[in-house]
Write a protein that holds these residues in place. Structure first.
Motif, short mmCIF file in Angstrom:
data_model
loop_
_atom_site.label_atom_id
_atom_site.label_comp_id
_atom_site.label_asym_id
_atom_site.label_seq_id
_atom_site.Cartn_x
_atom_site.Cartn_y
_atom_site.Cartn_z
N GLN A 13 0.94 -1.06 0.01
CA GLN A 13 0.09 -0.10 0.02
C GLN A 13 0.61 1.39 0.03
O GLN A 13 0.70 2.19 -0.74
CB GLN A 13 -0.98 0.02 1.26
N TRP A 14 1.95 1.21 0.84
CA TRP A 14 2.84 2.35 0.88
C TRP A 14 4.16 1.92 0.79
O TRP A 14 4.48 1.38 -0.60
CB TRP A 14 2.72 3.31 2.31
N THR A 15 5.05 1.58 1.56
CA THR A 15 6.45 1.12 1.29
C THR A 15 6.43 -0.37 2.03
O THR A 15 7.67 -1.06 2.00
CB THR A 15 7.60 2.07 2.02
N VAL A 43 4.38 -2.66 7.12
CA VAL A 43 3.53 -3.73 7.76
C VAL A 43 3.92 -5.21 7.45
O VAL A 43 4.42 -5.87 8.17
CB VAL A 43 2.05 -3.52 7.50
N SER A 44 4.05 -5.42 6.21
CA SER A 44 4.28 -6.76 5.60
C SER A 44 5.80 -7.12 6.18
O SER A 44 6.05 -8.27 6.45
CB SER A 44 4.38 -6.86 4.06
N THR A 45 6.65 -6.18 6.00
CA THR A 45 8.12 -6.53 6.41
C THR A 45 8.29 -6.84 8.02
O THR A 45 8.91 -7.72 8.35
CB THR A 45 8.97 -5.15 6.19
N ARG A 54 -0.11 -8.25 1.01
CA ARG A 54 0.07 -6.59 1.19
C ARG A 54 -0.78 -5.97 0.30
O ARG A 54 -1.66 -6.67 -0.35
CB ARG A 54 1.65 -6.54 0.37
N VAL A 55 -0.94 -4.76 0.62
CA VAL A 55 -1.93 -3.81 0.12
C VAL A 55 -3.35 -3.77 0.63
O VAL A 55 -3.83 -4.84 0.97
CB VAL A 55 -2.17 -3.90 -1.48
N ASN A 56 -4.00 -2.66 0.82
CA ASN A 56 -5.08 -2.78 1.30
C ASN A 56 -6.45 -3.23 0.60
O ASN A 56 -6.32 -3.06 -0.49
CB ASN A 56 -5.82 -1.22 1.58
N LYS A 57 -7.27 -4.09 1.34
CA LYS A 57 -8.52 -4.35 0.86
C LYS A 57 -9.44 -3.27 1.27
O LYS A 57 -9.95 -3.47 2.27
CB LYS A 57 -8.90 -5.78 1.12
N GLY A 114 0.37 3.96 9.62
CA GLY A 114 -0.32 4.45 8.85
C GLY A 114 0.54 5.50 7.97
O GLY A 114 1.36 5.29 7.69
N TYR A 115 -0.47 6.44 7.70
CA TYR A 115 0.58 7.83 6.74
C TYR A 115 0.19 8.97 7.29
O TYR A 115 0.78 10.05 6.90
CB TYR A 115 0.28 7.43 5.55
N MET A 116 -0.89 9.20 7.70
CA MET A 116 -1.77 10.57 7.98
C MET A 116 -1.02 11.53 8.95
O MET A 116 -1.07 12.71 8.50
CB MET A 116 -3.22 10.42 8.18
P1 FAD Z 1 1.48 -3.40 3.35
O1 FAD Z 1 2.86 -3.88 3.52
O2 FAD Z 1 0.88 -3.28 1.95
O3 FAD Z 1 0.24 -4.28 4.26
C1 FAD Z 1 -1.14 -4.01 4.40
C2 FAD Z 1 -1.78 -4.96 5.46
O4 FAD Z 1 -2.98 -4.41 5.53
C3 FAD Z 1 -1.73 -6.54 4.91
O5 FAD Z 1 -1.07 -7.01 6.04
C4 FAD Z 1 -3.32 -6.74 5.07
O6 FAD Z 1 -3.39 -7.76 5.80
C5 FAD Z 1 -3.87 -5.71 5.84
N1 FAD Z 1 -5.16 -5.16 5.34
C6 FAD Z 1 -5.43 -4.80 4.18
N2 FAD Z 1 -6.89 -4.53 3.99
C7 FAD Z 1 -7.30 -4.65 5.44
C8 FAD Z 1 -8.60 -4.82 5.68
N3 FAD Z 1 -9.64 -4.27 5.03
N4 FAD Z 1 -9.00 -4.80 7.27
C9 FAD Z 1 -7.83 -5.40 7.87
N5 FAD Z 1 -6.60 -5.37 7.33
C10 FAD Z 1 -6.45 -5.21 5.99
N6 FAD Z 1 -3.81 5.13 7.15
C11 FAD Z 1 -4.21 6.33 7.60
O7 FAD Z 1 -3.17 7.09 7.95
N7 FAD Z 1 -5.25 7.15 7.49
C12 FAD Z 1 -6.41 6.63 6.90
O8 FAD Z 1 -7.44 7.24 6.60
C13 FAD Z 1 -6.40 5.26 6.34
N8 FAD Z 1 -7.26 4.60 6.37
C14 FAD Z 1 -7.13 3.35 6.00
C15 FAD Z 1 -8.48 2.35 5.45
C16 FAD Z 1 -8.24 1.04 5.43
C17 FAD Z 1 -9.70 0.40 5.01
C18 FAD Z 1 -7.23 0.42 5.53
C19 FAD Z 1 -6.99 -0.92 5.14
C20 FAD Z 1 -6.09 1.17 5.77
C21 FAD Z 1 -6.04 2.10 6.15
N9 FAD Z 1 -4.83 3.18 6.44
C22 FAD Z 1 -4.88 4.32 6.85
C23 FAD Z 1 -3.64 2.45 6.44
C24 FAD Z 1 -2.62 2.45 5.29
O9 FAD Z 1 -3.64 2.78 4.05
C25 FAD Z 1 -1.70 1.46 5.20
O10 FAD Z 1 -2.43 0.27 5.06
C26 FAD Z 1 -0.64 1.32 6.19
O11 FAD Z 1 0.13 2.57 6.15
C27 FAD Z 1 0.32 0.18 5.90
O12 FAD Z 1 1.01 0.38 4.74
P2 FAD Z 1 2.04 -0.69 4.23
O13 FAD Z 1 2.69 -0.28 2.93
O14 FAD Z 1 3.00 -0.75 5.26
O15 FAD Z 1 1.38 -2.06 4.27
#
Ligand code: FAD
Ligand code: SF4
Length: 400
Positions: A94-96, A99-101, A143-146, A278-280
Motif C-alpha cells: 500500500q505504501w512502502t 507492515v508486511s516487512t 500486502r496492499v489494502n483491501k 499509517g500515513y496521515m
Molecule cells: P502493506 O505492507 O501493503 O500491508 C497491508 C496490510 O493491511 C496487510 O497485511 C493486510 O493484511 C492488511 N489489510 C489490508 N486490508 C485490510 C482490511 N480491510 N482490514 C484489515 N486489514 C487489512 N492510514 C492512515 O493514516 N489514514 C487513513 O485514513 C487510513 N485508512 C485506511 C483504510 C483502510 C480500509 C485500511 C485497510 C487502511 C487504512 N490506512 C490508513 C492504513 C494505510 O493505508 C496502510 O495500510 C498502512 O500505512 C500500511 O501500509 P504498508 O505499505 O506498510 O502495508
C-alpha cells in the motif's frame, strides 16, 4: 481422584452462517468474530455493542488515555511516534510495506508461528480473504489494502485448533477491539497486534459504487488512498496515478456509500494495537508510526535498520477548515471540478501538515460520525461515544 478438564463454554457456541443478521445489526462491521464460536462473547466483545476503550487500553497498555493531554485524545496511548519509510519499498504494497516487512521478520525469526492477515480472492483483487499465514510468502500475498470490510477474525477458530501459541494479528480498529476482548480465551502464550488506522470503509458493493462514481476507469484501479494533499490518488494497472480532489467528490451520491459501522466508529487510530502503521501524521510519501507499548517497540526494532526515519512535525491550524466543512458535508455540497481543484491547491499550500493534518482528518470524521450516531442511534450516543471523542467534537459548533 482425576479431574476432567472442562471444555471452554465458547466451544459449544455456533458461528452464524454467512449472510445471517449479526448481533450488531446494521452497525456490524463484519469483523469476523461472529463467524466463529467466539460469538459466545459477542455482547461483551463487539465494538458496536459495548464501547470499552478505557478498560481495554488499561489491559493492553497498562493505562487508559490521559484526558489532560490532547495528544492522547487524538492519537491514543503512545510512547513514541515518528515518520518512516522503507529504504527499499516492497513492490505492490500500500505504501512502502512496513507492515508486511515486520510480519515477515516475526515469522522468519520464529517470534510468532502465524500471522492473521487478509489476502484477496483469485477472481477479485478487492474481495477480502482472511488467512492464517505461516510463511513470509503468504504474508506478502496479503500486502496492499483491501478497502472493504474484512472478516479478519473469522480465522480465530483455526488458530485455537492449530495449537499455535505465538501469534501476530494485523487488523483495523473494530477487529482489534473485539480481539482484545476475547484475547484471554484464545489459548495463546503471546499475542502481538500490528494495526493500521482505518476510516470510511465500505462493503464490496459500496466500493464498486465509489469507484464508478469517482474514477475515470474503475475496472483498472489497483489501489487508492485519501492523501494528505486533499486528493484521492487512484493507482491504475498501468502504473498511472489519477488524482481527484476531496472537495470535488460527488457527496450526494456517496453519502450512503460508507458502511454504517464506519459512520459510527471512533477508533480511527486503532487505539488497542501495540504498534500502528499509517500515513496521515507523516509528510507526503512517508508512513506514520505510533508505538503504543513495549511490545510495539520490540516489533519496530526488528526493522529499524531497513527504514529511513524522521521526527513527526506539525504545522498549520485545522480548526477553521474543519468548522467550514461541517455544514458543506451536511448539505452534500459538490463543487465544480475547477473550484474543487483550486480549493485543494490553496489548502495544500496553507493547510494543516503532519500531525495537524491527522488532527484535521480525525476532527472531520469524528464530527460527522457523532452526528450520524446522534441522528440514527440516539439511544446509543452516551455509551458509544468515548470521552476522548466527545472532547474532540465539543471543539466545534454542530448543526441540529
Ligand atoms: P502493506 O505492507 O501493503 O500491508 C497491508 C496490510 O493491511 C496487510 O497485511 C493486510 O493484511 C492488511 N489489510 C489490508 N486490508 C485490510 C482490511 N480491510 N482490514 C484489515 N486489514 C487489512 N492510514 C492512515 O493514516 N489514514 C487513513 O485514513 C487510513 N485508512 C485506511 C483504510 C483502510 C480500509 C485500511 C485497510 C487502511 C487504512 N490506512 C490508513 C492504513 C494505510 O493505508 C496502510 O495500510 C498502512 O500505512 C500500511 O501500509 P504498508 O505499505 O506498510 O502495508
Ligand atoms: Fe459480530 Fe463483529 Fe459484527 Fe460485532 S462487528 S456483530 S462482533 S461480526
Amino acid at each position: 481422584m482425576t479431574t476432567i478438564a472442562q471444555e471452554p463454554k465458547h466451544k459449544k457456541a455456533k458461528a452464524l452462517r454467512p449472510g445471517a443478521r449479526r448481533p450488531a445489526k446494521e452497525l456490524c462491521s463484519e469483523c469476523g468474530l461472529c463467524d466463529t464460536y467466539y460469538i459466545h462473547y459477542v455482547k461483551e466483545a463487539c465494538a458496536f455493542l459495548n464501547q470499552q476503550f478505557d478498560s481495554l487500553e488499561e489491559q493492553t497498555h497498562g493505562r487508559s488515555r490521559n484526558l489532560e493531554n490532547q495528544d492522547d485524545w487524538y492519537f491514543g496511548v503512545h510512547q513514541d511516534m515518528m515518520a518512516a519509510r522503507k529504504k527499499e519499498p516492497i513492490e505492490g504494497a500500500q505504501w512502502t510495506g512496513i507492515v508486511s516487512t515486520i510480519a515477515c521478520e516475526m515469522l522468519t525469526r520464529g517470534i510468532v508461528e502465524g500471522v492473521v492477515c487478509v489476502q484477496n480472492t483469485k477472481e477479485d483483487r478487492f474481495q477480502p480473504m482472511p488467512v492464517l499465514a505461516r510463511t513470509p510468502e503468504e504474508v506478502l500475498a496479503a500486502r496492499v489494502n483491501k478497502p472493504t470490510l474484512s472478516p479478519n477474525l473469522s480465522v480465530l477458530e483455526l488458530v485455537e485448533r492449530s495449537g499455535m501459541k505465538r501469534l501476530l494479528v494485523i487488523g483495523v480498529g473494530c477487529q482489534i477491539q473485539a480481539l482484545r476482548a476475547v484475547e484471554k480465551h484464545l489459548g495463546l502464550e503471546k499475542l502481538y497486534v500490528l494495526g493500521t488506522p482505518c476510516v470510511d470503509n465500505v462493503t464490496r458493493a459500496g466500493l464498486q459504487k465509489f469507484l464508478e462514481t469517482t474514477s475515470y476507469s474503475p475496472d483498472t484501479v489497483v489501489h487508492y488512498e485519501f492523501m494528505q494533499d486533499f486528493q484521492v490518488h487512484f493507482k491504475h494497472e498501468d502504473g498511472s496515478i489519477e488524482k481527484v480532489p476531496f472537495f470535488g467528490l460527488n457527496t450526494k451520491k456517496l453519502k450512503n456509500v460508507f458502511a454504517p459501522s464506519c459512520m459510527s466508529c471512533f477508533d480511527y487510530v486503532n487505539g488497542l494495537a501495540d504498534l500502528v502503521v499509517g500515513y496521515m501524521g507523516a509528510p507526503f510519501g512517508w508512513q506514520w508510526i505510533v508505538v503504543r507499548n513495549q511490545l510495539g517497540q520490540e516489533m519496530l526494532d526488528l526493522v529499524m535498520d531497513m527504514l529511513d526515519t524522521q521526527p513527526v512535525m506539525s504545522q498549520g491550524n485545522r480548526h477553521q477548515a474543519v468548522q467550514q466543512s461541517i455544514p458543506a458535508y451536511d448539505k452534500a455540497v459538490t463543487l465544480p471540478l475547477w473550484a474543487a481543484k483550486l480549493m485543494g491547491v490553496v489548502i495544500e499550500k496553507i493547510g494543516p501538515k503532519g500531525l495537524e493534518y491527522a488532527r484535521f482528518s480525525i476532527d472531520s470524521h469524528f464530527v460527522r460520525n457523532y452526528l450520524y450516531v446522534k441522528r440514527n442511534h440516539q439511544e446509543k450516543l452516551a455509551a458509544h461515544v468515548p470521552e476522548f471523542a466527545q472532547r474532540i467534537v465539543a471543539q466545534y459548533q454542530l448543526p441540529k
